[in-house]
Design a protein around this motif. Structure first.
Motif, PDB file in Angstrom:
ATOM      1  N   MET A   1       0.843  -1.204   0.000  1.00  0.00           N
ATOM      2  CA  MET A   1       0.000   0.000   0.000  1.00  0.00           C
ATOM      3  C   MET A   1       0.871   1.245   0.000  1.00  0.00           C
ATOM      4  SD  MET A   1      -2.817   1.300   2.797  1.00  0.00           S
ATOM      5  CE  MET A   1      -3.982  -0.009   2.448  1.00  0.00           C
ATOM      6  N   ALA A   2       0.452   2.238  -0.746  1.00  0.00           N
ATOM      7  CA  ALA A   2       1.132   3.529  -0.728  1.00  0.00           C
ATOM      8  C   ALA A   2       0.641   4.339   0.475  1.00  0.00           C
ATOM      9  CB  ALA A   2       0.854   4.277  -2.021  1.00  0.00           C
ATOM     10  N   THR A   3       1.332   5.418   0.767  1.00  0.00           N
ATOM     11  CA  THR A   3       0.925   6.305   1.860  1.00  0.00           C
ATOM     12  C   THR A   3       0.703   7.708   1.321  1.00  0.00           C
ATOM     13  OG1 THR A   3       3.246   6.778   2.396  1.00  0.00           O
ATOM     14  CG2 THR A   3       2.160   4.990   3.608  1.00  0.00           C
ATOM     15  N   ASP A   4      -0.145   8.450   2.006  1.00  0.00           N
ATOM     16  CA  ASP A   4      -0.429   9.833   1.628  1.00  0.00           C
ATOM     17  C   ASP A   4      -0.175  10.714   2.833  1.00  0.00           C
ATOM     18  OD1 ASP A   4      -1.280  12.203   0.603  1.00  0.00           O
ATOM     19  OD2 ASP A   4      -3.336  11.584   0.158  1.00  0.00           O
ATOM     20  N   ASP A   5       1.057  11.225   2.932  1.00  0.00           N
ATOM     21  CA  ASP A   5       1.452  12.056   4.068  1.00  0.00           C
ATOM     22  C   ASP A   5       1.532  13.529   3.685  1.00  0.00           C
ATOM     23  OD1 ASP A   5       1.752   9.751   5.654  1.00  0.00           O
ATOM     24  OD2 ASP A   5       3.785   9.443   4.897  1.00  0.00           O
ATOM     25  N   ARG A   6       0.853  13.907   2.624  1.00  0.00           N
ATOM     26  CA  ARG A   6       0.881  15.307   2.196  1.00  0.00           C
ATOM     27  C   ARG A   6       0.309  16.222   3.283  1.00  0.00           C
ATOM     28  NH1 ARG A   6      -2.814  15.898  -2.267  1.00  0.00           N
ATOM     29  NH2 ARG A   6      -3.862  14.113  -1.308  1.00  0.00           N
ATOM     30  N   LEU A  12      -8.856  15.656   2.159  1.00  0.00           N
ATOM     31  CA  LEU A  12      -8.283  15.762   0.818  1.00  0.00           C
ATOM     32  C   LEU A  12      -7.281  14.653   0.530  1.00  0.00           C
ATOM     33  CD1 LEU A  12      -7.703  19.628   0.571  1.00  0.00           C
ATOM     34  CD2 LEU A  12      -9.551  18.285  -0.443  1.00  0.00           C
ATOM     35  N   LYS A  13      -6.970  13.847   1.516  1.00  0.00           N
ATOM     36  CA  LYS A  13      -6.022  12.753   1.304  1.00  0.00           C
ATOM     37  C   LYS A  13      -6.714  11.587   0.604  1.00  0.00           C
ATOM     38  CE  LYS A  13      -2.860  13.950   5.039  1.00  0.00           C
ATOM     39  NZ  LYS A  13      -2.070  13.456   6.189  1.00  0.00           N
ATOM     40  N   LEU A  14      -5.939  10.779  -0.098  1.00  0.00           N
ATOM     41  CA  LEU A  14      -6.498   9.681  -0.879  1.00  0.00           C
ATOM     42  C   LEU A  14      -7.096   8.606   0.015  1.00  0.00           C
ATOM     43  CD1 LEU A  14      -3.910   9.192  -3.766  1.00  0.00           C
ATOM     44  CD2 LEU A  14      -5.905  10.696  -3.650  1.00  0.00           C
ATOM     45  N   ASP A  15      -8.175   8.022  -0.454  1.00  0.00           N
ATOM     46  CA  ASP A  15      -8.858   6.966   0.280  1.00  0.00           C
ATOM     47  C   ASP A  15      -7.974   5.723   0.394  1.00  0.00           C
ATOM     48  OD1 ASP A  15     -11.719   5.940   1.204  1.00  0.00           O
ATOM     49  OD2 ASP A  15     -10.839   4.383  -0.070  1.00  0.00           O
ATOM     50  N   GLU A  16      -8.204   4.970   1.458  1.00  0.00           N
ATOM     51  CA  GLU A  16      -7.409   3.769   1.727  1.00  0.00           C
ATOM     52  C   GLU A  16      -7.459   2.755   0.584  1.00  0.00           C
ATOM     53  OE1 GLU A  16      -7.616   0.097   4.928  1.00  0.00           O
ATOM     54  OE2 GLU A  16      -8.081   2.139   5.631  1.00  0.00           O
ATOM     55  N   MET A  17      -8.621   2.581  -0.051  1.00  0.00           N
ATOM     56  CA  MET A  17      -8.736   1.602  -1.136  1.00  0.00           C
ATOM     57  C   MET A  17      -7.966   2.050  -2.375  1.00  0.00           C
ATOM     58  SD  MET A  17     -10.322  -0.823   0.211  1.00  0.00           S
ATOM     59  CE  MET A  17     -10.608  -1.846  -1.230  1.00  0.00           C
ATOM     60  N   LEU A  18      -7.918   3.360  -2.607  1.00  0.00           N
ATOM     61  CA  LEU A  18      -7.136   3.876  -3.718  1.00  0.00           C
ATOM     62  C   LEU A  18      -5.641   3.733  -3.434  1.00  0.00           C
ATOM     63  CD1 LEU A  18      -7.105   5.239  -6.456  1.00  0.00           C
ATOM     64  CD2 LEU A  18      -7.381   7.442  -5.315  1.00  0.00           C
ATOM     65  N   LEU A  19      -5.252   4.008  -2.207  1.00  0.00           N
ATOM     66  CA  LEU A  19      -3.846   3.841  -1.826  1.00  0.00           C
ATOM     67  C   LEU A  19      -3.398   2.390  -1.967  1.00  0.00           C
ATOM     68  CD1 LEU A  19      -3.728   6.125   1.357  1.00  0.00           C
ATOM     69  CD2 LEU A  19      -2.595   6.559  -0.837  1.00  0.00           C
ATOM     70  N   GLY A  26       5.025   3.210  -2.004  1.00  0.00           N
ATOM     71  CA  GLY A  26       5.076   4.527  -2.632  1.00  0.00           C
ATOM     72  C   GLY A  26       4.521   5.616  -1.725  1.00  0.00           C
ATOM     73  N   LYS A  27       4.918   6.839  -1.999  1.00  0.00           N
ATOM     74  CA  LYS A  27       4.415   7.985  -1.257  1.00  0.00           C
ATOM     75  C   LYS A  27       3.780   8.977  -2.239  1.00  0.00           C
ATOM     76  CE  LYS A  27       7.730   7.722   2.565  1.00  0.00           C
ATOM     77  NZ  LYS A  27       8.750   8.455   3.361  1.00  0.00           N
TER      78      LYS A  27
END
Length: 346
Positions: A1-6, A12-19, A26-27
């Protein structure tokens, strides 16, 4: 799974299923709107990989039942076209449902950088179209016309029920579109259209479709894109290779995809048709090809009138072309009636 630490608001962060669909480890670097869509939101997602390289993805998302249909249409259509022309179609990744919003659906594909302003010249445009048709010809999974799901032209659902006869399949679609066109205009009376509609369905369609499947002739299904307007075909960054996307695919008569090249709405014309016929034979009877081209152009013109009912010009355009085909068939019938019957001397 990728992470979204923006450093953005949590919503506004990406949903868990999309990640989970993005590369492992990936980040997410950035998420930006991508292109125009009347019915779905689209995004460009850049992901930095553990080795320091980056990958870019395209996401289309839609809400509710309509959004689910548009997302499914995109994923299944792009997956089918990619199978035959991977050099001309962005590689699909997956489709899914947000964990945080079960009513929100998404389609994910690899992002292809394209030259936005240029319409590919005929050789490049047709190379992609002809390759799709030629490579898929005769490979319908059922041997029939149709598609595994009902695809979407915009948000307009296309009945893709598997059918053995091209005439039956196309006539059913056109009858359905004309009913929806009437409904989109709230049943607003149009005297000329009311006069032409039954003549079109009962005379024009049999006249130009039936000969394709009689006297020993047949139509071999191939995979068609079915929405080849200039907004869906662009040059890749090499300025040579055409990229096709946003298909509303179906297994049908290859000439359906050529209707767009006749439409005066778009800057194509005869050079594109001539280039296609260099690569793919004209269906028999060849003498009907010009009228079939007008018929297939009419299909997309009716669909545009459904999607944009507040533009009266769209309705008048398809009515004028319908009148043209009806008059041609009536002229043929009059000529047949005037032809003298041979006298028997027995």
């Amino acid at each position: 799974m990728a992470t979204d630490d923006r450093d953005v608001d949590e919503h506004l962060k990406l949903d868990e299923m999309l990640l989970a669909a993005l590369p492992e480890g990936g980040k997410v670097v950035s998420v930006k709107p991508s292109g125009l869509s009347d019915y779905c939101n689209t995004y460009r997602i850049e992901v930095k990989l553990p080795d320091g390289s980056s990958q870019v993805f395209f996401e289309k998302e839609g809400t509710g039942e309509e959004g689910r249909g548009c997302v499914e249409s995109a994923f299944v259509s792009e997956s089918a076209t990619y199978e035959f022309v991977p050099e001309h179609v962005p590689r699909p990744v997956t489709m899914g449902v947000y964990k945080s919003r079960p009513d929100k659906h998404f389609f994910l594909a690899h992002f292809v950088e394209m030259i936005e302003d240029d319409i590919p010249r005929s050789e490049s445009y047709i190379a992609a179209v002809a390759a799709l048709h030629s490579r898929s010809m005769g490979k319908s999974p059922t041997g029939k016309f149709g598609f595994p799901v009902n695809t979407r032209f915009g948000n307009l659902e296309q009945d893709n029920t598997w059918t053995a006869s091209w005439e039956v399949y196309f006539t059913r679609q056109m009858s359905d579109y004309l009913e929806r066109e009437d409904a989109a205009h709230n049943g607003e009376p149009h005297e000329e259209l009311e006069r032409l509609r039954p003549l079109f369905l009962e005379k024009v369609l049999p006249r130009y479709l039936r000969p394709l499947e009689t006297n020993g002739r047949s139509v071999t299904p191939c995979l068609i894109h079915a929405d080849l307007w200039p907004g869906n075909v662009k040059y890749m960054n090499d300025g040579e290779t055409a990229c096709m996307y946003d298909a509303c695919a179906m297994w049908g008569h290859n000439e359906v995809d050529l209707g767009v090249f006749r439409n005066p709405r778009y800057p194509f014309g005869k050079p594109y048709l001539k280039e296609y016929w260099k690569r793919v034979p004209i269906s028999e009877p060849e003498e009907d090809v010009d009228n079939r081209n007008t018929l297939y152009m009419l299909r997309s013109q009716i669909m545009l009138s459904i999607l944009y009912p507040h533009d009266p010009k769209l309705r008048e355009i398809f009515v004028s072309n319908m009148r043209l085909l009806v008059e041609r068939v009536q002229e043929e019938e009059a000529t047949e009636c005037d032809r003298p019957v041979a006298q028997s001397h027995l």
